[in-house]
Design an enzyme around this catalytic site. Structure first.
Site, PDB file in Angstrom:
ATOM      1  CE  LYS A  41      38.959  38.796  42.099  1.00 45.91           C
ATOM      2  NZ  LYS A  41      38.215  39.511  43.347  1.00 45.91           N
ATOM      3  CE1 TYR A 266      20.328  25.917  15.459  1.00 46.07           C
ATOM      4  CE2 TYR A 266      22.028  27.426  16.226  1.00 46.07           C
ATOM      5  CZ  TYR A 266      21.670  26.192  15.676  1.00 46.07           C
ATOM      6  OH  TYR A 266      22.661  24.966  15.613  1.00 46.07           O
TER       7      TYR A 266
HETATM    8  C1  LIG Z   1      38.667  40.726  43.257  1.00 42.41           C
HETATM    9  C2  LIG Z   1      39.137  41.363  44.541  1.00 42.41           C
HETATM   10  C3  LIG Z   1      39.974  42.419  44.436  1.00 42.41           C
HETATM   11  C4  LIG Z   1      40.321  43.261  43.264  1.00 42.41           C
HETATM   12  O1  LIG Z   1      39.013  44.189  43.013  1.00 42.41           O
HETATM   13  P1  LIG Z   1      39.183  45.013  41.509  1.00 42.41           P
HETATM   14  O2  LIG Z   1      37.616  45.513  41.828  1.00 42.41           O
HETATM   15  O3  LIG Z   1      39.325  43.937  40.403  1.00 42.41           O
HETATM   16  O4  LIG Z   1      40.190  45.821  41.744  1.00 42.41           O
HETATM   17  C5  LIG Z   1      40.668  42.737  45.744  1.00 42.41           C
HETATM   18  N1  LIG Z   1      40.245  42.157  46.801  1.00 42.41           N
HETATM   19  C6  LIG Z   1      39.671  40.942  47.064  1.00 42.41           C
HETATM   20  C7  LIG Z   1      39.208  40.495  48.368  1.00 42.41           C
HETATM   21  C8  LIG Z   1      39.010  40.583  45.709  1.00 42.41           C
HETATM   22  O5  LIG Z   1      38.086  39.572  45.792  1.00 42.41           O
END
Ligand SMILES: *Cc1c(COP(=O)(O)O)cnc(C)c1O
Length: 382
Positions: A41, A266
């Protein structure tokens, strides 16, 4: 596909070998038949979903997971055809795309599953879903304590294929006891589901920290794990077994010899104390993902030495003091802002009160991702 040189003065270098090693390490922790759903993701946490997914699938990862429809379509358009789970909610006008691009939506309630299945039936296909159970995250999903009835109702929807049922940990990195309680509750629900004879292909709960801390999350009845962060080589608690895969790099754009009393950037927070201090201008700033809160705190690496950022970080630039003797450093020299030999992603995050996920996700879209692997170096030499 894989380049090993950037033609832009700022880029994020993604070490594919590190990702491969991390995946192999994760596999070595798991029983051989445990499936892996690679979580890609948010553009693979900023590392680039397409090249990362290609690599993961090549190494035997069976499923991929993303948050939303656009992320999923991007993978499909790149020709990736693995099973693909969507974690997030989808609104009804988009249901057609789930079918068109062949993804598993997550259903969070019977109502939602029913609405979804009507849309599938209308198009003449069976709905294939994963059901989300809230066993203690306090976010999306059917509350675990009264989930059995609702799962049963969903299973009875005409043509419904339940490819998976899953839950998620809020604290698998720092509260083992709570996570084990969660696992217990979810495992009990699974037993009840099986007792009712409801057909489900996969049960999964483990994220990265679960794989390191909670053996019960990857043994019977669980068939799959969902690592994200650890594949990219980061952890909320120090884990020397995995390697950071992203380095943010740039090339020196200018070197200014300054005079005593002059100020840099800045708000003029940095004043030159002695004539001849050399200030390098690095063309990377907060629009690339370096928060201004790091102004006057961050050190970057140039030629194996760390130099402090001075003055306020700008949108497109930050300045670094080379001191009095910069003769070895020239315009065009490579600068590492974090990663390889500079601050780790975890340390960079600590300095600006961000978790590692935020650091790599914050490297903005305008920063090109360059993929490196040993094979390329060999090719370059040949
Ligand atoms: C992001 C996510 C993961 C992965 O989690 P990590 O801590 O990056 O391993 C697994 N399951 C769900 C539902 C997530 O949203």
């Amino acid at each position: 596909m894989y380049l090993n040189k950037s033609h832009r003065p700022v880029w994020a270098e993604i070490n594919i070998d590190a990702i491969r090693a991390n995946l192999l390490y994760v596999k070595s922790k798991l029983p051989p038949d445990m499936m892996i759903m690679g979580v890609v993701k948010a553009d693979a946490y900023g590392h680039g979903a397409i090249p990362v997914s290609q690599e993961l699938l090549k190494l035997g990862v069976e499923y991929l997971a993303v948050s939303n429809i656009d992320e999923a379509i991007e993978l499909r358009n790149a020709g990736l055809s693995s099973p693909l789970l969507l974690f997030g909610p989808v609104e009804s006008p988009e249901f057609g795309k789930l079918i068109q691009f062949n993804m598993f939506p997550t259903v969070f309630s019977f109502e939602y599953a029913r609405e979804l299945s009507e849309s599938y039936r209308y198009r003449g296909v069976f709905p294939k879903v994963h059901i989300k159970i809230d066993s203690g995250m306090g976010r999306l999903g059917i509350p675990v304590d009264d989930a059995l009835l609702e799962v049963e109702q969903i299973s009875k929807i005409e043509g419904m294929i339940i490819d998976g049922i899953y839950s998620h940990y809020p604290s698998s990195d720092d509260d083992i006891e709570y996570s084990e309680q969660q696992t217990l509750k979810f495992t009990k629900l699974i037993a009840d589901i099986k007792r009712l004879g409801i057909k489900v292909r996969h049960f999964h709960i483990s994220n990265s920290s679960g794989i390191f801390n909670l053996p019960s999350s990857f043994s019977d009845p669980y068939t799959m794990v969902r690592p994200g962060l650890c594949l990219y080589g980061y952890s909320s608690q120090k884990n020397p077994e995995i390697q950071n895969s992203m380095s943010l790099k740039a090339r020196v754009a200018a070197i200014n010899k300054m005079k005593q009393g002059q100020t840099v950037s800045y708000l003029r927070t940095y004043k030159i104390k002695e004539n001849g201090e050399n200030i390098a201008v690095i063309p990377v700033g907060y629009a690339d993902g370096i928060p201004t809160i790091l102004s006057n705190k961050l050190k970057v690496r140039i030629k194996n030495k760390l130099y402090p950022n001075v003055g306020r970080i700008c949108m497109d630039y930050m300045m670094v003091s080379l001191g009095q003797n910069p003769e070895k450093i020239q315009i065009g020299d490579e600068v590492t802002v974090f990663g390889e030999g500079a601050a780790s992603v975890e340390y960079f995050g600590k300095l600006c009160h961000r978790i590692p996920y935020e650091v790599t996700c914050a490297v903005s879209k305008r920063v090109p991702r360059i993929y490196t692997r040993k094979e390329d170096e060999r090719k370059a030499v040949e």
